[in-house]
Design an enzyme around this catalytic site. Sequence first.
Site, short mmCIF file in Angstrom:
data_model
loop_
_atom_site.label_atom_id
_atom_site.label_comp_id
_atom_site.label_asym_id
_atom_site.label_seq_id
_atom_site.Cartn_x
_atom_site.Cartn_y
_atom_site.Cartn_z
N CYS A 115 0.83 -1.22 0.00
CA CYS A 115 0.00 0.00 0.00
C CYS A 115 0.85 1.26 0.00
O CYS A 115 0.35 2.36 -0.27
CB CYS A 115 -0.95 -0.01 1.19
SG CYS A 115 -2.10 -1.38 1.10
N HIS A 256 -3.77 6.98 2.15
CA HIS A 256 -4.08 5.67 1.58
C HIS A 256 -5.49 5.28 2.02
O HIS A 256 -5.88 5.52 3.16
CB HIS A 256 -3.05 4.65 2.06
CG HIS A 256 -3.42 3.25 1.74
ND1 HIS A 256 -3.70 2.84 0.45
CD2 HIS A 256 -3.57 2.14 2.53
CE1 HIS A 256 -4.00 1.56 0.47
NE2 HIS A 256 -3.94 1.11 1.71
N ASN A 286 -10.05 -0.53 -1.36
CA ASN A 286 -8.59 -0.41 -1.24
C ASN A 286 -7.94 -0.98 -2.51
O ASN A 286 -7.94 -2.19 -2.72
CB ASN A 286 -8.14 -1.20 0.01
CG ASN A 286 -6.64 -1.08 0.26
OD1 ASN A 286 -5.90 -0.57 -0.58
ND2 ASN A 286 -6.19 -1.59 1.39
#
Length: 331
Positions: A115, A256, A286
Amino acid sequence: MDILRAKITAAGHYLPERRVTNLELQKTVDTSDDWIVERTGIRERRVAAKGQATSDLAVEAAKSLLKKRGIDASEIDLIIVGTVTPDMFFPSTACLVQHKIGAKKAWGFDLSGACSGFLYALQTGAQFIAAGAHKKVLVIGADVMTSIIDFEDRATCVLFGDGAGAVLLEPAEAGEVGIMDCLLRSDGSGGEHLYMPAGGSLNPPSVETVQRKMHYVHQDGKNVFRYAVRGMADISAEILEKNSIPSSDIKLYIPHQANLRIIKAAVDRMKLDESRVVVNIDRFANTTAGTIPICLSEAVEGGRIQKGDKILMASFGAGWTWGSVLMQWEA
Ligand code: ACO
């Protein structure tokens, strides 16, 4: 010798067409729209079509960026792709993108930072600009997470989606600020909490690894959540303190997109007004390395960023990997 600074001169993004809502997932796994929205903030995600790989998403994001910047792919010097879902182990996704967009003089490589892959790639690209080695670096964050998700596991399948974002790095002009500072961290002791056990040299593919579902994302969600809340909030606050910039000077915070509650913890810690936070987790879930450049590209398109605005980006992910980047928008 003056140190050159990098600036982002254009951003682009691409999401696959297919939308999968929570209600749709509710039909196949034991979950509910209410649970997913309340615990994560996610309402729907995009899913790549069969045969649509990470490079395909990355190429669309890159093409949209090139169009906005009004340049040809042959002007690009370097391509860096942050991803944990490359089309295949080799050749690199960067090579596939290089060929598909016709970036004739570019070299490139993939970077695995989960990520944080986009921020790792951004800082890496910025160093080539700072060193004076390159003038146009294409930095992409792209993942087809649905290729490594077990759609029978309710604890993971509701969290992820597919998508790609891209930015172009160029040298800042005299008087421009561009990328001001960057903090990047890793801590491999977190590896056991979020990982894909098989497919690599430790557990090469076999009938057994497939039967035991070892090619999927495995995570201890509670622990990931705990570390992510602290990690992203701390690194966001730290870069502001280090640069003596009050959070009120930040025009947009681009975190994020893993969980709305993780984002809110960082926002509370910095005492930021919610209107200054970019959130699209409700629509895209995500997308791992894709989240930050997709958010940035959407914010530019939506007129939320003007020349001179200070932008703060922050991430936390598997590894552990985490980081923050502070920049002034100069495009
Ligand atoms: N639907 C319904 N119930 C569920 C689901 C689901 N999709 N998933 C788990 N549950 C159940 C659990 O089984 C548990 O049931 P039990 O109490 O009977 O045992 C209950 O819900 C509570 O589970 P928790 O794990 O305690 O729920 P929590 O509030 O921690 O939320 C979540 C879980 C959303 C996974 C959260 O921990 C999280 O977001 N963690 C971070 C994970 C993440 O974002 N990973 C992505 C990569 S890392 C990154 O990007 C930062």
